[in-house]
Enzyme design. Sequence first.
Site, short mmCIF file in Angstrom:
data_model
loop_
_atom_site.label_atom_id
_atom_site.label_comp_id
_atom_site.label_asym_id
_atom_site.label_seq_id
_atom_site.Cartn_x
_atom_site.Cartn_y
_atom_site.Cartn_z
N PRO A 191 -12.95 -8.28 -2.64
CG PRO A 191 -12.86 -8.37 -4.98
CD PRO A 191 -12.89 -7.49 -3.90
CG ASN A 192 -9.73 -12.90 -3.15
OD1 ASN A 192 -10.25 -13.94 -3.48
ND2 ASN A 192 -9.30 -12.35 -4.32
NE ARG A 241 -6.20 -12.88 -0.54
CZ ARG A 241 -6.37 -11.53 -0.57
NH1 ARG A 241 -6.95 -10.76 0.21
NH2 ARG A 241 -5.91 -11.22 -1.54
CE1 TYR A 277 -2.85 -8.67 1.63
CE2 TYR A 277 -3.12 -10.81 0.89
CZ TYR A 277 -3.02 -9.40 0.87
OH TYR A 277 -2.88 -9.17 -0.66
CG ASN A 286 -8.86 -3.67 2.25
OD1 ASN A 286 -8.57 -3.52 0.86
ND2 ASN A 286 -8.26 -4.43 2.84
CB ALA A 331 -7.29 -7.58 -6.56
CD GLU A 369 -6.56 3.22 -1.80
OE1 GLU A 369 -6.73 4.46 -2.32
OE2 GLU A 369 -5.93 2.47 -2.26
CG HIS A 412 -4.94 -1.05 0.54
ND1 HIS A 412 -5.77 -1.92 -0.28
CD2 HIS A 412 -4.62 0.24 0.15
CE1 HIS A 412 -5.92 -1.15 -1.12
NE2 HIS A 412 -5.51 0.02 -0.86
NE ARG A 423 1.59 -7.48 -1.10
CZ ARG A 423 0.34 -8.29 -1.06
NH1 ARG A 423 -0.50 -7.40 -0.59
NH2 ARG A 423 0.20 -9.22 -1.68
C1 DQA Z 1 -5.13 -5.49 0.11
C2 DQA Z 1 -3.89 -5.30 -0.93
C3 DQA Z 1 -4.43 -5.69 -2.36
O1 DQA Z 1 -3.37 -5.38 -3.35
C4 DQA Z 1 -5.04 -7.27 -2.32
O2 DQA Z 1 -5.41 -7.61 -3.82
C5 DQA Z 1 -5.59 -7.53 -1.38
C6 DQA Z 1 -5.83 -6.93 -0.06
C7 DQA Z 1 -4.58 -5.23 1.60
O3 DQA Z 1 -5.49 -5.19 2.19
O4 DQA Z 1 -3.55 -5.24 1.78
O5 DQA Z 1 -6.77 -8.20 -1.70
O6 DQA Z 1 -6.17 -4.56 -0.28
#
Ligand code: DQA
Length: 148
Positions: free
Chosen positions: A16-17, A24, A29, A80, A83, A104, A106, A113
């Site tokens: 998501p996102n 964003r 990011y 990735n 959230a 995994e 990020h 954070r």
């Molecule tokens: C994320 C870190 C997550 O906490 C966050 O909700 C994201 C992006 C990252 O790539 O740093 O959407 O996965």
Amino acid sequence: MAETSSNRRIVVLNGPNLNLLGQREPDVYGEASYADLEKAVAEYAAAKGFAADVRQSNHEGELVDWLHEAEGAAVGVILNAGALTHTSIALADAVRAVSVPVIEVHLSNIFAREEFRRRSYLSEVAKGVISGFGIQGYKMAIDAIALE
Ligand code: DQA
């Protein structure tokens, strides 16, 4: 075009996102867009002799389906989950349910954070975790798969 054999295929799943990358929270990011990420990852994979199938979904179930589909069809998965990392037992169970190694990733350092980002349901079932290196982290994950 010939099908890529499963041992040269890497599935890259973004949650998501992540489609809003660049717009964003660019301070967190980065300024690169999702299209930039896709391109950088696909090009890096190709240079290493892999075909990257880079996908993004805002829907938990779709990510679960894609993890199932990767079984037997890819040499590794780079995940990735956004959230969902911090909430999704369903995604963690999907990782448990497949034998394809899942890395995994990020963009941000989730340990530097908010407190709630320190809990990942995925880390305990992932092969390994790369966090805090931006888009480079995906390349590091490709290197990790290549070194296997
Ligand atoms: C994320 C870190 C997550 O906490 C966050 O909700 C994201 C992006 C990252 O790539 O740093 O959407 O996965």
